[in-house]
Design a protein around this motif. Sequence first.
Motif, PDB file in Angstrom:
ATOM      1  N   LYS A  35       6.130 -21.535   2.220  1.00 34.22           N
ATOM      2  CA  LYS A  35       7.015 -21.992   2.916  1.00 34.22           C
ATOM      3  C   LYS A  35       8.212 -23.073   1.956  1.00 34.22           C
ATOM      4  CE  LYS A  35       5.949 -22.243   8.079  1.00 34.22           C
ATOM      5  NZ  LYS A  35       5.774 -23.184   8.435  1.00 34.22           N
ATOM      6  N   ASN A  36       7.376 -23.650   0.846  1.00 34.68           N
ATOM      7  CA  ASN A  36       7.743 -23.987   0.053  1.00 34.68           C
ATOM      8  C   ASN A  36       8.783 -23.663  -0.980  1.00 34.68           C
ATOM      9  OD1 ASN A  36       7.416 -26.712   1.200  1.00 34.68           O
ATOM     10  ND2 ASN A  36       5.514 -26.674   0.325  1.00 34.68           N
ATOM     11  N   LYS A  37       7.595 -22.888  -1.865  1.00 32.69           N
ATOM     12  CA  LYS A  37       7.917 -21.587  -2.733  1.00 32.69           C
ATOM     13  C   LYS A  37       8.669 -19.880  -2.340  1.00 32.69           C
ATOM     14  CE  LYS A  37       5.991 -20.454  -7.356  1.00 32.69           C
ATOM     15  NZ  LYS A  37       4.938 -20.589  -8.041  1.00 32.69           N
ATOM     16  N   TYR A  38       8.837 -19.887  -1.360  1.00 35.93           N
ATOM     17  CA  TYR A  38       8.567 -18.065  -0.703  1.00 35.93           C
ATOM     18  C   TYR A  38       8.742 -18.943   0.335  1.00 35.93           C
ATOM     19  CZ  TYR A  38       6.588 -17.264  -5.804  1.00 35.93           C
ATOM     20  OH  TYR A  38       6.021 -17.218  -6.347  1.00 35.93           O
ATOM     21  N   PRO A  39      10.258 -19.126   0.612  1.00 37.65           N
ATOM     22  CA  PRO A  39      10.615 -18.999   2.865  1.00 37.65           C
ATOM     23  C   PRO A  39      10.774 -17.682   2.407  1.00 37.65           C
ATOM     24  CG  PRO A  39      12.059 -19.806   1.340  1.00 37.65           C
ATOM     25  CD  PRO A  39      11.292 -20.129   0.248  1.00 37.65           C
ATOM     26  N   ASN A  40      10.373 -17.363   3.979  1.00 39.53           N
ATOM     27  CA  ASN A  40      10.384 -16.110   4.748  1.00 39.53           C
ATOM     28  C   ASN A  40       9.597 -15.149   3.849  1.00 39.53           C
ATOM     29  OD1 ASN A  40      12.488 -17.188   6.662  1.00 39.53           O
ATOM     30  ND2 ASN A  40      13.903 -17.392   4.634  1.00 39.53           N
ATOM     31  N   HIS A  41       8.943 -15.424   3.217  1.00 40.16           N
ATOM     32  CA  HIS A  41       7.861 -14.191   2.860  1.00 40.16           C
ATOM     33  C   HIS A  41       6.576 -14.362   3.263  1.00 40.16           C
ATOM     34  CE1 HIS A  41      11.589 -13.976  -0.397  1.00 40.16           C
ATOM     35  NE2 HIS A  41      10.419 -12.926  -0.979  1.00 40.16           N
ATOM     36  N   LEU A  42       6.086 -13.423   3.040  1.00 40.18           N
ATOM     37  CA  LEU A  42       4.397 -13.217   4.109  1.00 40.18           C
ATOM     38  C   LEU A  42       3.635 -12.595   3.246  1.00 40.18           C
ATOM     39  CD1 LEU A  42       5.201 -12.798   7.784  1.00 40.18           C
ATOM     40  CD2 LEU A  42       4.186 -15.509   6.878  1.00 40.18           C
ATOM     41  N   PHE A  43       2.408 -12.185   2.524  1.00 41.63           N
ATOM     42  CA  PHE A  43       1.831 -12.287   1.952  1.00 41.63           C
ATOM     43  C   PHE A  43       0.162 -11.533   2.310  1.00 41.63           C
ATOM     44  CE2 PHE A  43       4.597 -14.874  -1.227  1.00 41.63           C
ATOM     45  CZ  PHE A  43       4.984 -14.163  -1.132  1.00 41.63           C
ATOM     46  N   HIS A  44      -0.299 -10.760   2.646  1.00 45.10           N
ATOM     47  CA  HIS A  44      -1.809 -10.534   2.689  1.00 45.10           C
ATOM     48  C   HIS A  44      -2.577  -9.458   2.027  1.00 45.10           C
ATOM     49  CE1 HIS A  44       2.029  -9.701   5.862  1.00 45.10           C
ATOM     50  NE2 HIS A  44       2.502  -9.075   5.806  1.00 45.10           N
ATOM     51  N   PHE A  45      -3.826 -10.645   2.625  1.00 49.39           N
ATOM     52  CA  PHE A  45      -5.005 -10.203   1.738  1.00 49.39           C
ATOM     53  C   PHE A  45      -5.044  -9.323   1.930  1.00 49.39           C
ATOM     54  CE2 PHE A  45      -4.153 -14.450  -0.105  1.00 49.39           C
ATOM     55  CZ  PHE A  45      -5.203 -14.176  -1.396  1.00 49.39           C
ATOM     56  N   VAL A  46      -5.516  -8.094   2.014  1.00 48.20           N
ATOM     57  CA  VAL A  46      -6.230  -6.750   2.735  1.00 48.20           C
ATOM     58  C   VAL A  46      -7.437  -6.188   1.713  1.00 48.20           C
ATOM     59  CG1 VAL A  46      -4.515  -6.418   3.229  1.00 48.20           C
ATOM     60  CG2 VAL A  46      -4.767  -5.368   1.298  1.00 48.20           C
ATOM     61  N   SER A  47      -7.979  -5.361   2.305  1.00 45.57           N
ATOM     62  CA  SER A  47      -9.630  -4.599   1.825  1.00 45.57           C
ATOM     63  C   SER A  47      -9.872  -2.906   1.816  1.00 45.57           C
ATOM     64  CB  SER A  47     -10.863  -6.132   1.695  1.00 45.57           C
ATOM     65  OG  SER A  47     -11.508  -4.988   0.772  1.00 45.57           O
ATOM     66  N   SER A  48      -9.798  -2.753   0.819  1.00 48.21           N
ATOM     67  CA  SER A  48     -10.635  -1.274   0.941  1.00 48.21           C
ATOM     68  C   SER A  48     -11.954  -0.672   1.213  1.00 48.21           C
ATOM     69  CB  SER A  48      -9.929  -0.075   0.235  1.00 48.21           C
ATOM     70  OG  SER A  48     -10.282  -0.188  -1.111  1.00 48.21           O
ATOM     71  N   ASN A  49     -12.586  -1.933   1.858  1.00 51.43           N
ATOM     72  CA  ASN A  49     -14.004  -1.574   1.662  1.00 51.43           C
ATOM     73  C   ASN A  49     -14.384  -0.950   2.452  1.00 51.43           C
ATOM     74  OD1 ASN A  49     -14.047  -4.138   0.108  1.00 51.43           O
ATOM     75  ND2 ASN A  49     -15.695  -5.457   0.830  1.00 51.43           N
ATOM     76  N   GLY A  50     -15.719  -0.226   2.284  1.00 52.98           N
ATOM     77  CA  GLY A  50     -15.988   0.540   3.003  1.00 52.98           C
ATOM     78  C   GLY A  50     -16.055   2.435   2.416  1.00 52.98           C
ATOM     79  N   LEU A  51     -15.528   2.011   1.907  1.00 53.49           N
ATOM     80  CA  LEU A  51     -15.067   3.965   1.104  1.00 53.49           C
ATOM     81  C   LEU A  51     -15.625   3.774  -0.212  1.00 53.49           C
ATOM     82  CD1 LEU A  51     -11.784   4.761   3.074  1.00 53.49           C
ATOM     83  CD2 LEU A  51     -14.238   5.225   3.444  1.00 53.49           C
ATOM     84  N   TRP A  52     -15.554   4.714  -0.876  1.00 53.11           N
ATOM     85  CA  TRP A  52     -16.061   4.884  -2.427  1.00 53.11           C
ATOM     86  C   TRP A  52     -14.157   5.219  -2.719  1.00 53.11           C
ATOM     87  CZ3 TRP A  52     -19.948   1.378  -3.504  1.00 53.11           C
ATOM     88  CH2 TRP A  52     -20.419   1.650  -2.336  1.00 53.11           C
ATOM     89  N   MET A  53     -15.044   5.275  -4.278  1.00 51.87           N
ATOM     90  CA  MET A  53     -13.204   6.046  -4.933  1.00 51.87           C
ATOM     91  C   MET A  53     -13.565   7.563  -5.393  1.00 51.87           C
ATOM     92  SD  MET A  53     -11.289   3.334  -4.330  1.00 51.87           S
ATOM     93  CE  MET A  53     -10.913   1.473  -4.221  1.00 51.87           C
ATOM     94  N   ASN A  54     -12.118   7.762  -5.440  1.00 47.54           N
ATOM     95  CA  ASN A  54     -11.939   9.477  -6.082  1.00 47.54           C
ATOM     96  C   ASN A  54     -11.585   9.242  -7.629  1.00 47.54           C
ATOM     97  OD1 ASN A  54     -12.377  11.810  -7.300  1.00 47.54           O
ATOM     98  ND2 ASN A  54     -12.253  12.696  -5.304  1.00 47.54           N
ATOM     99  N   GLU A  55     -11.836   9.008  -8.786  1.00 51.41           N
ATOM    100  CA  GLU A  55     -11.104   8.681  -9.973  1.00 51.41           C
ATOM    101  C   GLU A  55     -10.293  10.260  -9.810  1.00 51.41           C
ATOM    102  OE1 GLU A  55     -13.028   7.204 -12.666  1.00 51.41           O
ATOM    103  OE2 GLU A  55     -14.355   5.528 -12.301  1.00 51.41           O
ATOM    104  N   ASP A  56     -10.198  10.985 -10.136  1.00 53.10           N
ATOM    105  CA  ASP A  56      -9.596  12.052  -9.739  1.00 53.10           C
ATOM    106  C   ASP A  56      -8.253  12.364  -9.591  1.00 53.10           C
ATOM    107  OD1 ASP A  56     -11.517  13.474 -11.430  1.00 53.10           O
ATOM    108  OD2 ASP A  56     -12.180  14.213  -9.440  1.00 53.10           O
ATOM    109  N   TYR A  57      -7.764  10.747  -8.239  1.00 53.52           N
ATOM    110  CA  TYR A  57      -6.500  10.596  -7.982  1.00 53.52           C
ATOM    111  C   TYR A  57      -6.403   9.360  -8.515  1.00 53.52           C
ATOM    112  CZ  TYR A  57      -7.647  15.101  -4.859  1.00 53.52           C
ATOM    113  OH  TYR A  57      -8.818  16.173  -5.571  1.00 53.52           O
ATOM    114  N   VAL A  58      -6.787   8.926  -9.131  1.00 58.23           N
ATOM    115  CA  VAL A  58      -6.057   7.640  -9.518  1.00 58.23           C
ATOM    116  C   VAL A  58      -4.348   7.824  -9.931  1.00 58.23           C
ATOM    117  CG1 VAL A  58      -5.388   5.767 -11.521  1.00 58.23           C
ATOM    118  CG2 VAL A  58      -7.852   6.537 -10.680  1.00 58.23           C
ATOM    119  N   THR A  59      -3.836   6.862  -9.151  1.00 57.39           N
ATOM    120  CA  THR A  59      -1.727   6.525  -9.847  1.00 57.39           C
ATOM    121  C   THR A  59      -1.981   5.090 -10.305  1.00 57.39           C
ATOM    122  OG1 THR A  59      -1.467   5.357  -7.911  1.00 57.39           O
ATOM    123  CG2 THR A  59      -1.899   8.448  -7.743  1.00 57.39           C
TER     124      THR A  59
END
Length: 242
Positions: A35-59
Amino acid sequence: MSTHLDINLYPSFTNVFADETLKGIFYPLCTVENKNKYPNHLFHFVSSNGLWMNEDYVTKENNTSYTLFDIVDRKYHFAGDVRLYKGYAQAQLLFPRLEAEFEQNGKDYLKNRTKTKTYISTLKQTLTSDEIKDFDIDYFLQTFYEYSINKLHFQLYGSFAKFRSIIDGWASNKTKSPVVYPVTTKELDYILGDSVQSATQKANHFDVLGRTAGEEFFTDGNDTVLLYDVETDKVLCWNFYS
């Protein structure tokens, strides 16, 4: 790194993401606010654990190390390619069923300390071969179960990161987790290495919000470092194994 974070564990998916594109693919871990540095901002920690990656679709928005999100009305908007996540279509179809089943039986799983292997074996018996074809169903079910048990235990009893002591019988860690850990410059250099491309506008454009420990939400030690670029209003969600 930003300090004085207000932390909300296990926010709802609809409070984190602008739409349902990533439902069944990404798990909301916690929402933080400075609230001091970024008032009215929310930041979310998220994770894609549970799925492996297919490098053919990197962007440039998502690859095997990071996902870059735009912030739209304090929620994450995804502009990457969901095909990066192997089995994403099966995951999206199965996820509502898993949620409904856990809603019905989760408290019994918690009460009986149902082992992960037992849960996986039981749930796989309800699935068809087409639903798990070309898909690491064991990893997906393991991740869902660990996340869900941890979340339920927190909601019921207010204690966090207890999965291993509850289900696997590990000695309970009496040290309370801060949930979001600080990240030093040296640590960040090690985590990011030379992998940040110009498409992410370089890590030095980002303010480091902190790190969550993967093993506190799952048993998978895939940590998440969150960085914010105030100029573009983007967040960089960087995953790495510590």
